[in-house]
Design a protein around this motif. Structure first.
Motif, PDB file in Angstrom:
ATOM      1  N   MET A   1     -32.801  69.651 -16.516  1.00 55.83           N
ATOM      2  CA  MET A   1     -31.760  69.477 -15.976  1.00 55.83           C
ATOM      3  C   MET A   1     -31.331  70.917 -15.119  1.00 55.83           C
ATOM      4  O   MET A   1     -31.616  71.840 -15.754  1.00 55.83           O
ATOM      5  N   SER A   2     -30.460  70.965 -14.342  1.00 54.70           N
ATOM      6  CA  SER A   2     -30.172  71.824 -13.626  1.00 54.70           C
ATOM      7  C   SER A   2     -28.716  71.752 -12.990  1.00 54.70           C
ATOM      8  O   SER A   2     -28.181  70.598 -12.876  1.00 54.70           O
ATOM      9  N   GLY A   3     -28.128  72.701 -12.316  1.00 59.98           N
ATOM     10  CA  GLY A   3     -26.751  72.553 -11.750  1.00 59.98           C
ATOM     11  C   GLY A   3     -26.623  73.250 -10.543  1.00 59.98           C
ATOM     12  O   GLY A   3     -27.594  74.287  -9.981  1.00 59.98           O
ATOM     13  N   ILE A   4     -25.673  72.662  -9.691  1.00 56.33           N
ATOM     14  CA  ILE A   4     -25.265  73.665  -8.467  1.00 56.33           C
ATOM     15  C   ILE A   4     -23.996  73.832  -8.322  1.00 56.33           C
ATOM     16  O   ILE A   4     -23.151  73.131  -8.535  1.00 56.33           O
ATOM     17  N   TYR A   5     -23.784  75.169  -7.740  1.00 51.84           N
ATOM     18  CA  TYR A   5     -22.474  75.634  -7.773  1.00 51.84           C
ATOM     19  C   TYR A   5     -22.348  75.968  -6.221  1.00 51.84           C
ATOM     20  O   TYR A   5     -23.227  76.439  -5.590  1.00 51.84           O
ATOM     21  N   GLY A  48     -36.778  72.723  -7.809  1.00 56.09           N
ATOM     22  CA  GLY A  48     -37.947  71.684  -7.973  1.00 56.09           C
ATOM     23  C   GLY A  48     -37.338  70.530  -7.951  1.00 56.09           C
ATOM     24  O   GLY A  48     -36.595  69.938  -7.140  1.00 56.09           O
ATOM     25  N   ASP A  49     -38.005  69.526  -8.827  1.00 58.15           N
ATOM     26  CA  ASP A  49     -37.328  68.215  -9.037  1.00 58.15           C
ATOM     27  C   ASP A  49     -36.536  67.983 -10.100  1.00 58.15           C
ATOM     28  O   ASP A  49     -36.456  66.953 -10.666  1.00 58.15           O
ATOM     29  N   ASP A  50     -36.118  69.199 -10.766  1.00 53.99           N
ATOM     30  CA  ASP A  50     -35.117  69.110 -11.870  1.00 53.99           C
ATOM     31  C   ASP A  50     -33.963  68.045 -11.557  1.00 53.99           C
ATOM     32  O   ASP A  50     -33.375  68.237 -10.554  1.00 53.99           O
ATOM     33  N   PRO A  51     -33.682  67.189 -12.298  1.00 56.14           N
ATOM     34  CA  PRO A  51     -32.229  66.526 -12.100  1.00 56.14           C
ATOM     35  C   PRO A  51     -31.278  67.565 -12.173  1.00 56.14           C
ATOM     36  O   PRO A  51     -31.073  68.162 -13.076  1.00 56.14           O
ATOM     37  N   VAL A  52     -30.384  67.181 -11.149  1.00 58.65           N
ATOM     38  CA  VAL A  52     -29.105  68.081 -11.082  1.00 58.65           C
ATOM     39  C   VAL A  52     -28.034  67.392 -11.704  1.00 58.65           C
ATOM     40  O   VAL A  52     -27.614  66.205 -11.541  1.00 58.65           O
ATOM     41  N   THR A  53     -27.480  67.870 -12.950  1.00 56.56           N
ATOM     42  CA  THR A  53     -26.386  67.158 -13.598  1.00 56.56           C
ATOM     43  C   THR A  53     -25.174  67.573 -13.655  1.00 56.56           C
ATOM     44  O   THR A  53     -24.234  66.953 -14.067  1.00 56.56           O
ATOM     45  N   SER A  54     -24.942  68.574 -12.960  1.00 59.33           N
ATOM     46  CA  SER A  54     -23.652  69.106 -12.318  1.00 59.33           C
ATOM     47  C   SER A  54     -23.649  69.852 -10.987  1.00 59.33           C
ATOM     48  O   SER A  54     -24.566  70.466 -10.868  1.00 59.33           O
ATOM     49  N   VAL A  55     -22.455  69.398 -10.410  1.00 59.47           N
ATOM     50  CA  VAL A  55     -22.182  70.126  -9.013  1.00 59.47           C
ATOM     51  C   VAL A  55     -20.542  70.360  -9.170  1.00 59.47           C
ATOM     52  O   VAL A  55     -19.936  69.753  -9.569  1.00 59.47           O
ATOM     53  N   TYR A  56     -20.657  71.980  -8.993  1.00 60.16           N
ATOM     54  CA  TYR A  56     -19.368  72.280  -9.291  1.00 60.16           C
ATOM     55  C   TYR A  56     -18.787  73.300  -7.861  1.00 60.16           C
ATOM     56  O   TYR A  56     -19.372  73.965  -7.432  1.00 60.16           O
ATOM     57  N   CYS A 239     -12.255  72.105 -25.657  1.00 57.54           N
ATOM     58  CA  CYS A 239     -12.062  70.808 -25.333  1.00 57.54           C
ATOM     59  C   CYS A 239     -11.948  69.809 -26.404  1.00 57.54           C
ATOM     60  O   CYS A 239     -12.159  70.203 -27.615  1.00 57.54           O
ATOM     61  N   ILE A 240     -11.420  68.722 -26.236  1.00 51.70           N
ATOM     62  CA  ILE A 240     -11.568  67.740 -27.044  1.00 51.70           C
ATOM     63  C   ILE A 240     -12.963  67.020 -27.055  1.00 51.70           C
ATOM     64  O   ILE A 240     -13.179  66.333 -25.611  1.00 51.70           O
ATOM     65  N   GLU A 241     -13.841  67.026 -27.979  1.00 49.89           N
ATOM     66  CA  GLU A 241     -15.114  66.442 -27.662  1.00 49.89           C
ATOM     67  C   GLU A 241     -14.997  65.103 -27.367  1.00 49.89           C
ATOM     68  O   GLU A 241     -14.135  64.496 -27.736  1.00 49.89           O
ATOM     69  N   PRO A 242     -16.127  64.772 -26.177  1.00 51.45           N
ATOM     70  CA  PRO A 242     -17.219  65.464 -25.890  1.00 51.45           C
ATOM     71  C   PRO A 242     -17.098  66.062 -24.544  1.00 51.45           C
ATOM     72  O   PRO A 242     -18.042  66.248 -23.842  1.00 51.45           O
ATOM     73  N   HIS A 243     -15.820  66.555 -24.191  1.00 55.12           N
ATOM     74  CA  HIS A 243     -15.417  67.022 -22.798  1.00 55.12           C
ATOM     75  C   HIS A 243     -15.922  68.529 -22.587  1.00 55.12           C
ATOM     76  O   HIS A 243     -15.137  69.087 -22.015  1.00 55.12           O
ATOM     77  N   PHE A 244     -16.989  68.903 -23.142  1.00 54.64           N
ATOM     78  CA  PHE A 244     -17.577  70.189 -22.836  1.00 54.64           C
ATOM     79  C   PHE A 244     -17.711  70.182 -21.137  1.00 54.64           C
ATOM     80  O   PHE A 244     -18.024  69.150 -20.735  1.00 54.64           O
ATOM     81  N   SER A 245     -17.273  71.437 -20.749  1.00 56.06           N
ATOM     82  CA  SER A 245     -17.817  71.694 -19.186  1.00 56.06           C
ATOM     83  C   SER A 245     -19.149  71.489 -19.166  1.00 56.06           C
ATOM     84  O   SER A 245     -19.962  72.585 -19.535  1.00 56.06           O
ATOM     85  N   ARG A 246     -19.802  70.611 -18.424  1.00 54.99           N
ATOM     86  CA  ARG A 246     -21.228  70.433 -18.344  1.00 54.99           C
ATOM     87  C   ARG A 246     -21.733  71.673 -17.485  1.00 54.99           C
ATOM     88  O   ARG A 246     -22.819  72.324 -17.964  1.00 54.99           O
ATOM     89  N   HIS A 247     -21.102  72.099 -16.584  1.00 56.17           N
ATOM     90  CA  HIS A 247     -21.644  72.985 -15.632  1.00 56.17           C
ATOM     91  C   HIS A 247     -21.542  74.558 -16.116  1.00 56.17           C
ATOM     92  O   HIS A 247     -22.431  75.069 -16.159  1.00 56.17           O
TER      93      HIS A 247
END
Length: 380
Positions: A1-5, A48-56, A239-247
């Motif tokens: 997994m990966s992220g985009i800012y 690459g082909d990593d799934p993007v699980t966060s866009v910020y 955070c109140i779990e499970p609301h961690f900032s994924r990014h």
């Protein structure tokens, strides 16, 4: 997994304390979306082909852009990157940019998490910081976002403001808890060199910060968050779990991410790169197909130091087993020996070879990490 800012560098005006790259002007704003779209295309192979699980969407002030513009940027990202259907898509916003209609439109673009820059629920604090919004508009924006269907909301607060007495800080936290938001980021007011805040304090135009106040208010913060059921999962984040900032968790866990826009940083596991921190140069270099970023290959020592620095700030801790697997037994043994003195003085605890900062240790997080760093080899 990966992220985009995605860095949107435009602001209505600069806050006195801000040292992030941003511009309080509309100059070049009409050219920016096309340049950003071009960068999205040019960097399409970085993850690459990593799934993007966060866009910020950060800034600057992304909520200055219209929902149509944000939607077009998201469409371009989805076209060239493997964005998960369950991706967390966050947009930073200022209370004065939000209203019921525009909130509904942002939600329809695919934004499913808001980070609202409240900073304080008191007008005199906001005036000190040179914020545009009022305390009343901050509370209204949270309520209106919830009514528009946003349940995953984070708010930012700042402590250590000279106008913020301890009793007011307690009230800020009570008001934050009363909103029902599941995530709160709280930062000490830091006077960065060459910011307007730095200049005003040095010229004695406004009162300077006090370290004792910051320590007291950080202790209050930890205690009140614990009482309210929030997990202190990173030095400045709760955070109140499970609301961690994924990014942000991607950064702290060493996951790959791509940064788009001027001054944005990227990381792919073995190198780090950063875009030019100048709007005109960014636009000009992309238009001329010149390279608009710098690259640094990371040494093992740099990667080790970054892991120690970042992991110690989190609830997941710093693993000696991971250090041994990634950097060798000698390095892991050295870390354990160095960490022992912080356990002895009550600033760290260890469980199954994972090391955590105590509440007392969190007051000295940067200094503890620095003491655990490896020194670069000559010529490195």
């Amino acid at each position: 997994m990966s992220g985009i800012y995605v860095h949107i560098p435009f602001c209505k005006r600069k806050c006195h304390y801000c040292n992030f790259f941003s511009v309080a002007t509309e100059k070049y704003r009409d050219r920016f979306p096309a340049a950003l779209a071009e960068e999205i295309f040019l960097q399409r192979n970085y993850l690459g082909d990593d799934p993007v699980t966060s866009v910020y969407f950060g800034g600057g002030t992304p909520s200055l852009f219209s929902p149509i513009q944000i939607g077009e940027i998201l469409s371009a990202i989805r076209k060239f990157y493997n964005v998960s259907d369950e991706a967390e898509i966050t947009m930073e916003s200022n209370p004065d940019d939000l209203n019921p209609a525009i909130l509904r439109d942002f939600r329809n673009t695919g934004i499913n998490r808001l980070s609202i820059g409240v900073q304080s629920f008191f007008d005199d604090d906001l005036e000190y910081l040179n914020r545009i919004h009022s305390a009343a508009s901050a509370e209204n924006s949270i309520r209106e976002a919830q009514e528009a269907g946003f349940s995953n909301i984070s708010i930012d607060l700042i402590y250590g403001i000279p106008t913020l007495a301890d009793e007011k800080w307690e009230e800020n936290l009570r008001r934050a808890f009363s909103t029902g938001v599941p995530h709160i980021s709280a930062y000490a007011l830091t006077v960065e060199p060459k910011t307007a805040l730095d200049v005003l304090i040095r010229r004695k135009k406004i009162k300077g910060t006090d370290e004792g106040q910051m320590i007291r208010q950080f202790r209050i913060l930890m205690q009140r968050m614990r009482e309210a059921g929030f997990t202190h999962y990173e030095i400045s984040n709760f955070c109140i779990e499970p609301h961690f900032s994924r990014h942000n968790s991607l950064y702290w866990n060493g996951t790959h991410y791509l940064g788009l826009g001027p001054s944005a940083h990227s990381y792919n596991g073995h190198s780090r790169q950063w875009n030019v921190p100048n709007l005109f140069e960014y636009l000009d270099q992309i238009s001329r197909n010149d390279r608009f970023y710098e690259v640094e290959a990371l040494s093992d020592i740099q990667r080790y130091n970054e892991y120690v620095m970042v992991s110690l700030r989190t609830v997941w801790g710093c693993s000696a087993k991971k250090i041994e697997a990634d950097f060798g037994k000698v390095t892991a043994t050295g870390f354990i020996e160095q960490a022992a003195r912080f356990i002895q003085n009550g600033k760290m605890v260890e469980k199954d070879k994972v090391y955590f900062l105590t509440d007392e240790g969190k007051l000295f997080a940067d200094g503890i990490a620095s003491d655990l760093f490896l020194e670069p080899e000559d010529g490195a």
